[in-house]
Design an enzyme around this catalytic site. Structure first.
Site, PDB file in Angstrom:
ATOM      1  N   ASP A 301     -24.512 -13.493 -44.957  1.00  0.00           N
ATOM      2  CA  ASP A 301     -24.078 -12.229 -44.379  1.00  0.00           C
ATOM      3  C   ASP A 301     -23.447 -12.543 -43.024  1.00  0.00           C
ATOM      4  O   ASP A 301     -23.741 -13.571 -42.414  1.00  0.00           O
ATOM      5  CB  ASP A 301     -25.275 -11.300 -44.226  1.00  0.00           C
ATOM      6  CG  ASP A 301     -24.928 -10.014 -43.518  1.00  0.00           C
ATOM      7  OD1 ASP A 301     -23.959  -9.358 -43.925  1.00  0.00           O
ATOM      8  OD2 ASP A 301     -25.613  -9.676 -42.532  1.00  0.00           O
ATOM      9  N   ASP A 498     -30.023 -10.371 -42.660  1.00  0.00           N
ATOM     10  CA  ASP A 498     -31.007  -9.858 -41.702  1.00  0.00           C
ATOM     11  C   ASP A 498     -31.227  -8.355 -41.789  1.00  0.00           C
ATOM     12  O   ASP A 498     -32.150  -7.833 -41.168  1.00  0.00           O
ATOM     13  CB  ASP A 498     -30.578 -10.202 -40.271  1.00  0.00           C
ATOM     14  CG  ASP A 498     -29.450  -9.306 -39.781  1.00  0.00           C
ATOM     15  OD1 ASP A 498     -28.515  -9.040 -40.567  1.00  0.00           O
ATOM     16  OD2 ASP A 498     -29.509  -8.865 -38.620  1.00  0.00           O
ATOM     17  N   ASP A 502     -29.167  -6.072 -46.862  1.00  0.00           N
ATOM     18  CA  ASP A 502     -29.177  -7.410 -47.458  1.00  0.00           C
ATOM     19  C   ASP A 502     -30.372  -7.622 -48.378  1.00  0.00           C
ATOM     20  O   ASP A 502     -30.399  -8.597 -49.131  1.00  0.00           O
ATOM     21  CB  ASP A 502     -29.213  -8.481 -46.356  1.00  0.00           C
ATOM     22  CG  ASP A 502     -28.003  -8.428 -45.442  1.00  0.00           C
ATOM     23  OD1 ASP A 502     -26.899  -8.204 -45.964  1.00  0.00           O
ATOM     24  OD2 ASP A 502     -28.165  -8.602 -44.225  1.00  0.00           O
TER      25      ASP A 502
END
Length: 754
Positions: A301, A498, A502
């Site tokens: 990410d 995080d 996600d």
């Protein structure tokens, strides 16, 4: 249980030897038979437990060796085998306890009491009674019991239990503190922001409990191959019986007792979990550690993972004639009343200057901005409509175009309904991100994919810096899930994120890794690995630990079984009687366990920093932040030269030169003289920082060149060519300084913090 078992059979063995020495052979035999019977009982219990779980374990071989030894009258051998099994169990208990030391240390430190303020007085209460919004006092030497914000002048904390960093850190008022760290300074007050059950440390403790409870698949390797190994052992024992009788067959069974397979893998994997925990990496189970060792594709990410996850004020653009310091001071004075993360960045930028004023008539609307009165002036911070701008001035439009190309956020500052400044915010790349990706590729990662909800132009630029093989932009949580599914068809995957969005992708990947220091609880719960330290390079450490642990477990098992195989051949041809075989097998057991425990230690030579080295590193890290402010001024000066008159251009250039000569150049010279020798000593090799030193020389040359240019231009109406050359010189200096500073942040200063 292992220790009691060992004591009982060892006493029986010893007394049996004494009985034979004093002529009481029958009594001695009975004692040895008793020891063997205890071993038979222990092996039988283990086998029955395995059968109930649907497994046929290699303990069958140990049982056959014990029964066979007693049946052929090898009572001493039976007793020695029992001692071997008992000592193997004791060795495993010891190894596991030693390997689990760092995991247990986290649990043992869990606080149970807090000092809460109530009606101006302190009271000791159970930790579960503390609620968000209350204030607690953390005494010197105590573990911080809950997550909170520092209320008093500051706090000096030992965060090594969570981060692995040995040096104390200072947290200023208003800064967040995670539970589980130790107060290494004077007592301080903490405003509680989460209950004990929801705090950082409680979450880590839950993860540690899961990590201890789940064995790795490799740990059960002995049982997976038990039937095959058992068949080979019985075949060799049959050959030994055929060529030398029952005694040789028993000797084969004795040396075939598969303690290396039973003991080595568990010890190695628990040691690996312990090593990871010591570095602030919580791996939820041994199974995860083994899966992590096999990962070949890394999915990342963007926000909060490869970037720092919080906006930083990176540029301040002001209207012609407006003082930069005044614009920032006015904006920070009203922003201090806002809880927004962008406002917090403005307030931090103003720290160290004039104390902020207390605004009045403050009004804030989420998504638009904040405004109020600072003294007699009306100050507004926010978007165009909020601050009352109908047409953006040219200086602001130019800055906004550049910010959009960089993927940055812009916020206006208006004073008395007139645009006076534009604040540019960016979510900067983590200094350790690119280096971490390169190290991961060297460690075996074959493919890197970045997934983000950001715009394609921003994502592509960042992906190029990181060296990603593929970049997916404008991705929703469902889109991220689809990308993980596609990549999973190609190879084993690790997804790093995080945020709450996600969590599904983390759960779907072969291994989900959460940035747990400031990430969401949902991400940490869905992940298999939690990085409790806000550093991406711990991901590389996690994979290094996983692969080294698997390699050591394999080495231990293969070496132990190979030695056992050689001993089986020796027993078959009559070179190794049962008693000697049992003693030899005991040595093999000890050797493989000691080897397995190597997984608890760092694999490569690690850098050792003295306190003096750490202080030098921290000093230059602080100076880098000041240097970046000068860099921003260099670029702003170059941008404004086309609108300045020639004398104004000269004055601007002279001001920038003075700052470069008095702030930047001494910093670069001090790095060369103080920081680089320290790093070269630790890195070793021949001139490891040669290219960086060459950049220092070039920076000094370009600053001197700028001074000569300004001297030649003079103050009397510099011509257009001179102004053009001045602008080129400033842009060139900005480019080389920006690149050099970024390289030092990534490769040197972030390295010293690892």
């Amino acid at each position: 249980m292992g220790r009691g078992f060992l004591i009982a059979v060892a006493i029986a063995l010893g007394l049996g030897i004494v009985a034979h020495l004093v002529g009481m052979g029958r009594v001695g035999d009975l004692l040895w038979i008793g020891a063997g019977a205890v071993g038979i009982a222990q092996s039988t219990i283990t086998i029955v437990r395995g059968l109930r779980a649907g497994q046929v374990g290699v303990d069958v071989i140990a049982l056959l060796a014990l029964v066979g030894a007693i049946a052929v009258g090898e009572y001493l051998a039976a007793s020695v085998i029992a001692v071997m099994l008992a000592s193997g169990q004791a060795l495993e208990d010891w190894a596991t306890a030693r390997a689990r030391h760092d995991l247990s240390a986290l649990i043992d430190r869990t606080p149970s009491v807090a000092h809460r303020y109530r009606d101006g007085a302190l009271e000791n209460v159970a930790l579960g009674e503390v609620r968000p919004g209350e204030t607690v006092m953390v005494a010197s030497g105590e573990v911080v019991p809950v997550d909170g914000v520092v209320r008093t002048e500051g706090a000096i904390l030992d965060e090594s239990a969570l981060t692995g960093e040995p040096l104390p850190v200072t947290r200023v008022p208003g800064e967040r503190v995670a539970s589980g760290v130790v107060n290494a300074g004077a007592p301080f007050d903490l405003l509680v922001v989460s209950s004990a059950a929801e705090s950082t440390y409680s979450g880590i403790i839950r993860l540690v409990a899961e990590a201890e409870a789940t064995p790795a698949p490799f740990v059960r390797m002995a049982d997976r191959f038990a039937l095959g190994f058992l068949g080979v052992t019985l075949a060799v024992a049959g050959v030994a019986w055929w060529v030398g009788g029952a005694g040789r067959a028993v000797a084969v069974l004795v040396v075939a007792t598969p303690c290396p397979m039973i003991l080595a893998a568990p010890a190695a994997f628990v040691a690996g979990l312990s090593r990871a925990a010591r570095r602030g990496i919580i791996v939820k189970s041994g199974a995860v550690l083994e899966r992590l060792a096999g990962v070949r594709t890394l999915l990342l990410d963007k926000t909060g993972t490869v970037t720092q996850g919080r906006p930083e004020l990176v540029e301040i653009v002001v209207a012609p004639g407006a003082p930069v310091d005044e614009v920032v001071w006015l904006a920070a004075s009203v922003d201090q009343m806002s809880p927004h993360v962008v406002a917090d960045s403005v307030v931090r930028a103003a720290q160290g200057g004039e104390p902020l004023a207390v605004p009045t008539d403050v009004e804030e609307v989420a998504g638009r901005g904040i405004r109020g009165r600072v003294g007699s002036r009306r100050v507004a911070v926010g978007n165009e409509a909020w601050v009352g701008i109908t047409t953006s001035p040219e200086w602001a439009r130019r800055a906004r175009r550049r910010a959009r190309r960089e993927g940055s956020l812009t916020v206006y500052v208006a004073v008395d309904d007139e645009a006076r400044g534009l604040l540019v915010f960016s979510d900067p790349l983590r200094p350790d991100a690119a280096r971490t990706i390169r190290n991961l590729r060297r460690a075996g990662i074959e493919r890197v994919v970045m997934i983000t909800g950001d715009r394609p132009e921003v994502a592509t630029s960042l992906g190029a810096i990181l060296g990603a093989d593929e970049v997916w932009a404008e991705q929703s949580p469902a889109d991220k899930l689809a990308v993980v599914q596609r990549e999973a068809l190609r190879s084993s995957t690790a997804m790093v994120g995080d945020g709450v969005n996600d969590a599904p992708a983390l759960a779907l990947a072969t291994v989900g890794v959460a940035m747990g220091a400031r990430g969401s609880t949902a991400a940490s719960e869905a992940a298999d690995v939690v990085l409790a330290v806000d550093r991406l390079d711990r991901l590389n450490e996690a994979m290094t630990v996983a692969r080294r642990t698997r390699r050591i477990a394999t080495q231990s098992v293969v070496a132990g079984m190979a030695l056992s195989g050689v001993a089986m051949v020796a027993a078959t041809v009559g070179w190794l009687p049962a008693v000697a075989g049992a003693i030899l097998q005991e040595g093999i057991d000890a050797a493989v366990i000691v080897n397995a425990l190597r997984a608890r230690q760092p694999g490569r030579r690690t850098m050792t920093w003295t306190d003096g080295d750490a202080q030098v590193s921290e000093r230059f890290r602080t100076e880098h932040r000041a240097v970046r402010h000068v860099l921003d001024e260099v670029r702003r000066a170059a941008d404004t030269l086309d609108t300045a008159d020639p004398p104004g251009a000269w004055r601007t250039g002279r001001m920038i030169y003075e700052r470069l000569a008095t702030e930047v150049l001494p910093h670069e010279e001090a790095e060369q003289a103080e920081l680089y020798p320290t790093l070269e000593r630790v890195l070793g090799g021949s001139d490891p920082l040669g290219t960086m030193s060459r950049a220092h020389a070039e920076i000094a040359h370009q600053i001197r060149r700028l001074g000569l240019l300004l001297d030649e231009m003079g103050t009397d109406e510099p011509d257009a060519d001179g102004v053009l050359e001045l602008r080129s010189s400033l842009y060139g200096l900005y480019a080389i300084l920006e690149l050099h500073t970024a390289q030092e942040d990534e490769n040197l200063l972030s390295l010293t913090d690892g």
